[in-house]
Motif scaffolding. Structure first.
Motif, PDB file in Angstrom:
ATOM      1  N   ARG A 152       0.912  -1.044  -0.087  1.00  0.00           N
ATOM      2  CA  ARG A 152      -0.006  -0.026  -0.048  1.00  0.00           C
ATOM      3  C   ARG A 152       0.985   1.336  -0.048  1.00  0.00           C
ATOM      4  O   ARG A 152       0.598   2.267  -0.869  1.00  0.00           O
ATOM      5  CB  ARG A 152      -0.948  -0.086   1.229  1.00  0.00           C
ATOM      6  CG  ARG A 152      -2.270  -0.780   1.005  1.00  0.00           C
ATOM      7  CD  ARG A 152      -2.956  -0.727   2.335  1.00  0.00           C
ATOM      8  NE  ARG A 152      -4.224  -1.251   2.141  1.00  0.00           N
ATOM      9  CZ  ARG A 152      -4.939  -1.712   3.290  1.00  0.00           C
ATOM     10  NH1 ARG A 152      -4.589  -0.967   4.461  1.00  0.00           N
ATOM     11  NH2 ARG A 152      -6.259  -2.233   3.081  1.00  0.00           N
ATOM     12  N   ILE A 153       1.791   1.124   0.922  1.00  0.00           N
ATOM     13  CA  ILE A 153       2.580   2.327   1.066  1.00  0.00           C
ATOM     14  C   ILE A 153       3.588   2.858  -0.245  1.00  0.00           C
ATOM     15  O   ILE A 153       3.780   3.754  -0.537  1.00  0.00           O
ATOM     16  CB  ILE A 153       3.592   2.415   2.172  1.00  0.00           C
ATOM     17  CG1 ILE A 153       2.739   2.381   3.613  1.00  0.00           C
ATOM     18  CG2 ILE A 153       4.448   3.625   2.355  1.00  0.00           C
ATOM     19  CD1 ILE A 153       3.815   1.873   4.726  1.00  0.00           C
ATOM     20  N   GLY A 154       4.030   1.378  -0.749  1.00  0.00           N
ATOM     21  CA  GLY A 154       4.830   1.665  -1.876  1.00  0.00           C
ATOM     22  C   GLY A 154       6.532   1.537  -1.455  1.00  0.00           C
ATOM     23  O   GLY A 154       7.382   1.527  -2.184  1.00  0.00           O
ATOM     24  N   GLN A 201      -4.961   9.307  10.698  1.00  0.00           N
ATOM     25  CA  GLN A 201      -3.876   9.075  12.030  1.00  0.00           C
ATOM     26  C   GLN A 201      -2.520   8.383  11.250  1.00  0.00           C
ATOM     27  O   GLN A 201      -1.787   8.247  12.292  1.00  0.00           O
ATOM     28  CB  GLN A 201      -4.466   7.872  13.003  1.00  0.00           C
ATOM     29  CG  GLN A 201      -5.798   8.295  13.520  1.00  0.00           C
ATOM     30  CD  GLN A 201      -5.966   7.225  14.442  1.00  0.00           C
ATOM     31  OE1 GLN A 201      -5.408   6.562  15.074  1.00  0.00           O
ATOM     32  NE2 GLN A 201      -7.587   7.243  14.839  1.00  0.00           N
ATOM     33  N   CYS A 202      -2.435   8.292  10.179  1.00  0.00           N
ATOM     34  CA  CYS A 202      -1.187   7.649   9.497  1.00  0.00           C
ATOM     35  C   CYS A 202      -0.183   8.486   9.526  1.00  0.00           C
ATOM     36  O   CYS A 202      -0.212   9.610   8.922  1.00  0.00           O
ATOM     37  CB  CYS A 202      -1.695   6.953   8.097  1.00  0.00           C
ATOM     38  SG  CYS A 202      -0.202   6.327   7.338  1.00  0.00           S
ATOM     39  N   PRO A 203       1.136   7.937  10.060  1.00  0.00           N
ATOM     40  CA  PRO A 203       2.286   8.739  10.021  1.00  0.00           C
ATOM     41  C   PRO A 203       3.041   8.816   8.789  1.00  0.00           C
ATOM     42  O   PRO A 203       4.075   9.878   8.529  1.00  0.00           O
ATOM     43  CB  PRO A 203       3.047   8.263  11.293  1.00  0.00           C
ATOM     44  CG  PRO A 203       2.654   6.784  10.997  1.00  0.00           C
ATOM     45  CD  PRO A 203       1.226   6.833  10.957  1.00  0.00           C
ATOM     46  N   VAL A 204       2.370   8.350   7.870  1.00  0.00           N
ATOM     47  CA  VAL A 204       3.253   8.165   6.358  1.00  0.00           C
ATOM     48  C   VAL A 204       2.219   8.432   5.209  1.00  0.00           C
ATOM     49  O   VAL A 204       2.532   8.178   4.061  1.00  0.00           O
ATOM     50  CB  VAL A 204       3.930   7.013   6.248  1.00  0.00           C
ATOM     51  CG1 VAL A 204       4.928   6.606   7.191  1.00  0.00           C
ATOM     52  CG2 VAL A 204       2.936   5.577   6.253  1.00  0.00           C
ATOM     53  N   SER A 205       0.812   9.048   5.560  1.00  0.00           N
ATOM     54  CA  SER A 205       0.140   9.265   4.634  1.00  0.00           C
ATOM     55  C   SER A 205       0.318  10.174   3.414  1.00  0.00           C
ATOM     56  O   SER A 205       0.140   9.953   2.329  1.00  0.00           O
ATOM     57  CB  SER A 205      -1.061  10.014   5.302  1.00  0.00           C
ATOM     58  OG  SER A 205      -0.984  11.063   5.923  1.00  0.00           O
ATOM     59  N   ASP A 206       1.642  11.197   3.815  1.00  0.00           N
ATOM     60  CA  ASP A 206       1.825  11.955   2.676  1.00  0.00           C
ATOM     61  C   ASP A 206       2.648  11.295   1.781  1.00  0.00           C
ATOM     62  O   ASP A 206       3.032  11.785   0.805  1.00  0.00           O
ATOM     63  CB  ASP A 206       2.705  13.094   3.188  1.00  0.00           C
ATOM     64  CG  ASP A 206       3.711  12.863   4.048  1.00  0.00           C
ATOM     65  OD1 ASP A 206       3.657  12.068   4.974  1.00  0.00           O
ATOM     66  OD2 ASP A 206       4.856  13.424   3.952  1.00  0.00           O
TER      67      ASP A 206
HETATM   68 FE1  SF4 Z   1      -2.321   2.782   5.199  1.00  0.00          FE
HETATM   69 FE2  SF4 Z   1      -1.398   5.252   5.929  1.00  0.00          FE
HETATM   70 FE3  SF4 Z   1      -1.801   4.478   3.218  1.00  0.00          FE
HETATM   71 FE4  SF4 Z   1      -3.911   4.861   4.635  1.00  0.00          FE
HETATM   72  S1  SF4 Z   1      -2.416   6.452   4.300  1.00  0.00           S
HETATM   73  S2  SF4 Z   1      -3.458   3.239   3.238  1.00  0.00           S
HETATM   74  S3  SF4 Z   1      -3.166   3.989   6.598  1.00  0.00           S
HETATM   75  S4  SF4 Z   1      -0.202   3.379   4.759  1.00  0.00           S
END
Ligand code: SF4
Length: 216
Positions: A152-154, A201-206
């Motif tokens: 998901r993150i890459g 709430q995700c610390p790596v969303s950006d």
């Molecule tokens: Fe997962 Fe964070 Fe991506 Fe949402 S933003 S899919 S919580 S990694």
């Protein structure tokens, strides 16, 4: 897929937000026994953690060594491990694993990935879990949680957990190899869950390539 600088950033942020390798992760009495780790991992296939734990408890009450295990019939093993499902197949695999362990390794679980993978019933995930948990090696074991969040993150771009594991090994900085499994698995359980990820709430969303688009 994220570039190397972004991969470093992901690990740096997860290391701040998630617990790493803890005393609990090694079990209350230190490193878990490699033989029991192998068997537990075999039991965990397509099973909830709670059911795996029930099956392991029942089985280890009957047998704690390969010799003890082979003194049981396949039916006895299957009956003990019923809570974790696929019990007939798993019972057969456990017997084959114990036979090979005694025939090829003197009953001692080998401490290398290559040696572990040579044993029946042990695939990449189990080998890496045993390397990490039982032998304390710096290995990122990839289960379903780790596979999901990495793609998901890459951090990786892979269809199977085994390919994710290989890509993670190739792309992760050395400093993240010791605790990476623990950060990623906790992140997958607490934030980036399978059905309802808490993206806000995700610390790596950006950095996440699937922010707001979790249709996998
Ligand atoms: Fe997962 Fe964070 Fe991506 Fe949402 S933003 S899919 S919580 S990694």
């Amino acid at each position: 897929m994220l570039d190397r600088a972004q991969v470093e950033q992901v690990y740096a942020r997860l290391s701040q937000a998630m617990p790493g390798r803890t005393k609990d992760a090694k079990g209350p009495k230190g490193q878990p026994d490699p033989f029991r780790s192998c068997i537990s991992c075999m039991l965990s296939a397509q099973s909830l953690d709670s059911n795996t734990a029930k099956a392991a408890k029942a089985l280890f009450a009957l047998a704690r060594t390969p010799e003890d295990m082979l003194a049981l019939t396949g039916e006895q093993i299957a009956a003990a491990i019923k809570p974790c499902g696929l019990y007939n197949v798993k019972a057969r695999n456990i017997r084959k694993f114990c036979e090979a362990l005694l025939a090829d390794h003197g009953g001692r679980v080998p401490a290398t990935r290559e040696g572990l993978l040579s044993l029946p019933g042990i695939g990449r995930k189990c080998a890496d879990i045993v390397m990490s948990f039982a032998f304390g090696e710096d290995v990122i074991a990839v289960d379903t949680h780790v596979h999901r969040v990495c793609n998901r993150i890459g951090l990786t771009q892979a269809k199977t957990a085994d390919k994710t594991a290989q890509q993670l090994e190739d792309r992760s900085p050395d400093w993240a190899m010791r605790d990476g499994h623990f950060w990623l698995i906790q992140f997958g359980k607490r934030i980036c869950s399978a059905r309802a990820p808490k993206c806000e709430q995700c610390p790596v969303s950006d950095l996440c390539e699937y922010f707001g688009d979790t249709r996998d």
